[in-house]
Design an enzyme around this catalytic site. Structure first.
Site, PDB file in Angstrom:
ATOM      1  N   LYS A  16      11.855  -9.608   0.365  1.00  0.00           N
ATOM      2  CA  LYS A  16      12.471  -8.286   0.484  1.00  0.00           C
ATOM      3  C   LYS A  16      13.363  -8.232   1.715  1.00  0.00           C
ATOM      4  O   LYS A  16      12.996  -8.725   2.786  1.00  0.00           O
ATOM      5  CB  LYS A  16      11.380  -7.220   0.567  1.00  0.00           C
ATOM      6  CG  LYS A  16      11.898  -5.795   0.593  1.00  0.00           C
ATOM      7  CD  LYS A  16      10.727  -4.817   0.619  1.00  0.00           C
ATOM      8  CE  LYS A  16      11.190  -3.375   0.621  1.00  0.00           C
ATOM      9  NZ  LYS A  16      10.035  -2.440   0.628  1.00  0.00           N
ATOM     10  N   SER A  47       9.953   0.943  -2.626  1.00  0.00           N
ATOM     11  CA  SER A  47      11.213   0.398  -2.150  1.00  0.00           C
ATOM     12  C   SER A  47      11.340  -1.107  -2.374  1.00  0.00           C
ATOM     13  O   SER A  47      12.391  -1.685  -2.082  1.00  0.00           O
ATOM     14  CB  SER A  47      11.397   0.703  -0.657  1.00  0.00           C
ATOM     15  OG  SER A  47      10.392   0.084   0.121  1.00  0.00           O
ATOM     16  N   SER A  58       5.404   1.301  -1.757  1.00  0.00           N
ATOM     17  CA  SER A  58       6.623   0.538  -2.023  1.00  0.00           C
ATOM     18  C   SER A  58       6.402  -0.807  -2.691  1.00  0.00           C
ATOM     19  O   SER A  58       7.351  -1.402  -3.198  1.00  0.00           O
ATOM     20  CB  SER A  58       7.409   0.327  -0.723  1.00  0.00           C
ATOM     21  OG  SER A  58       7.965   1.531  -0.291  1.00  0.00           O
TER      22      SER A  58
END
Length: 485
Positions: A81, A158, A182
């Site tokens: 990420k 996210s 997330s």
């Protein structure tokens, strides 16, 4: 080879490498060839560096040729990420306020460093909303990341880039972050596995402004792979104030353990006392709870008795978001996601007393959950109250609130308590075919039991993933049947 590589787990790839059936070089090259085509549809990868990826793959292949692999993840592709520092690659956090020329790190985040030490092959960086601030994945820098099951739907966030990449078969492993759901939100929306470990089990550096609720964790397509990845990235790091001692590995037990649940005590809350679920979510969750009973678990429906703790979460979360935006050069403020600025306008008047009150509620919730886990090994809830909604918006149509927390009621409470929580696929809703998930929550520091229950459920639930070729054909048939009905 494309379908076989894209559907293989990390453990299957390791077996194929050891037997000589596959090489890390061939697998990395195949995935690098596939990413541009698939990414054009879902927009999951924001950094791809074939030279770095292939160099790591060649080093791994040499170790296998010499019969000296480092461990079970040697040669296995993994995506990162784009909130986590990755040496040699820019970390732009979905923001136009950061420049690729100034954001190339000379150090790795702890989880990334441990992946390199384990011989994993870095496949690329995957998308996040700006600074990871919300539960869907779109940003001024990278645009909208879409759900592979239906590209007009959100991937969640996210860690939406991680979930979309996994569901599309672009690597079996990804590392995400979870400050309010997330990892679990996008994993549930995309039909993959995502674990928020106990706070501090996976160290974080640099410190997150959302530190009281921020976790780093594994995202995969299977629970076994989740355990393997967790073992690699877990452990003490002096740079993280919350990091505990390096825990015992959990993967050997998950790989070798029996899949029955005799003696396991499950508390089931269908709504945490304040949530209303879509019909398909409720039906699939009840079916999943039935599977746990069939495996031998004792299941009791419980009333947690909570009022929605969103006010306390907002106090902690938006204080962190304000610190992030407040640290920016004022001249760059017009480059920030306007929706983030609007959210900070809605949530800007917290006092020190508010923060103390929020902390007190966190402690009370943690104490209550500690008492619950004296009687029950895990708590089971739905992962999300609905399936993925329209891409490009922060809340579903008809929402009574502009805040992403309004549709994620099962996730952020367990960031407040710091407990381990995993989501695993529980089935599907139709029209269109979209995944649902169940959440399994454990006592602090008992990530192993969470994984054990998840592995047992997964072993018999037979919920397919989009990356699996047979299931892609099955899902296409289901959609044809639906359209023709």
């Amino acid at each position: 080879m494309q379908d076989s590589v894209r559907t293989m787990s990390a453990s299957e790839l390791g077996d194929a490498y050891r037997s000589g059936l596959l090489s890390p070089v061939d697998v990395a090259a195949e995935l690098l060839d596939t990413i541009p085509q698939v990414n054009a549809e879902i927009n999951a990868f924001c950094v791809v560096d074939p030279d770095t990826t292939m160099a790591a793959a060649r080093q791994s292949a040499a170790r296998y040729a010499a019969s000296t692999p480092i461990g079970p993840l040697d040669g296995v592709p993994v995506s990162i990420k784009d909130l986590l520092l990755t040496e040699g690659w820019p970390t732009l956090r979905g923001s136009l306020t950061l420049s690729p020329d100034t954001q190339r790190s000379d150090v790795d985040a702890p989880a990334v460093a441990r992946l390199r030490e384990a011989g994993a092959v870095p496949l690329g960086k995957v998308t996040t909303p700006e600074f990871g601030w919300k539960g869907v994945t779109d940003s001024p820098r990278t645009g909208i990341t879409r759900n592979p099951w239906s590209t007009d739907r959100t991937s969640g966030g996210s860690s939406g880039g991680s979930a979309a990449a996994l569901a599309s078969g672009l690597g079996p492993l990804s590392v995400g972050t979870d400050g309010g759901g997330s990892i679990r939100i996008p994993a549930a929306f995309c039909g993959v596995v995502g674990l928020k470990p106990t706070l501090g089990r996976v160290p974080m550096y640099p410190p997150s402004p959302f530190a009281p609720v921020a976790h780093v964790g594994p995202m995969t397509r299977s629970v076994v792979d989740c355990a393997l990845l967790l073992d690699v990235i877990s452990g003490f790091d002096s740079r993280d104030w919350s990091a505990g001692p390096t825990p015992q590995p959990v993967a050997p037990e998950i790989i070798a353990g029996a899949r029955g649940l005799d003696g396991v005590r499950v508390a089931y809350s269908p709504d945490l006392g304040y949530v209303v679920n879509d019909a398909a979510v409720q039906s699939n969750t009840e079916a999943a709870v039935g599977v746990l009973r069939d495996l031998g678990a004792t299941v009791d429906e419980v009333d947690i008795g909570w009022d929605d703790p969103v006010w306390a979460y907002h106090t902690v979360w938006f204080a962190g978001a304000a610190a992030v935006v407040g640290a920016l050069d004022p001249a760059l403020r017009d480059r920030v996601d306007p929706k983030l600025l609007a959210a900070l306008e809605r949530h800007h008047d917290f006092s020190a007393a508010d923060y103390v009150d929020a902390t007190a509620l966190r402690m009370a919730m943690g104490t209550q959950m500690g008492a619950l886990h004296e009687d029950y090994d895990v708590l089971v809830t739905p992962s999300m109250p609905s399936v993925a909604f329209e891409a490009g918006v922060d809340v579903p149509a008809g929402s009574s609130s502009q805040d992403w927390t309004s549709w994620t009621p099962y996730s952020y409470p367990f960031n407040l308590t710091g407990q381990p929580a995993i989501t695993v696929p529980s089935g599907f809703a139709r029209d269109p075919l979209l995944p649902t998930g169940i959440q399994i929550v454990g006592a602090r520091h008992d990530d192993a039991t969470v994984l054990r229950v998840a592995a047992a459920y997964e072993s018999v639930a037979n919920v397919g993933t989009l990356a699996d070729a047979d299931f892609r054909r099955k899902s296409a048939h289901l959609n044809e049947s639906r359209d023709g009905s």
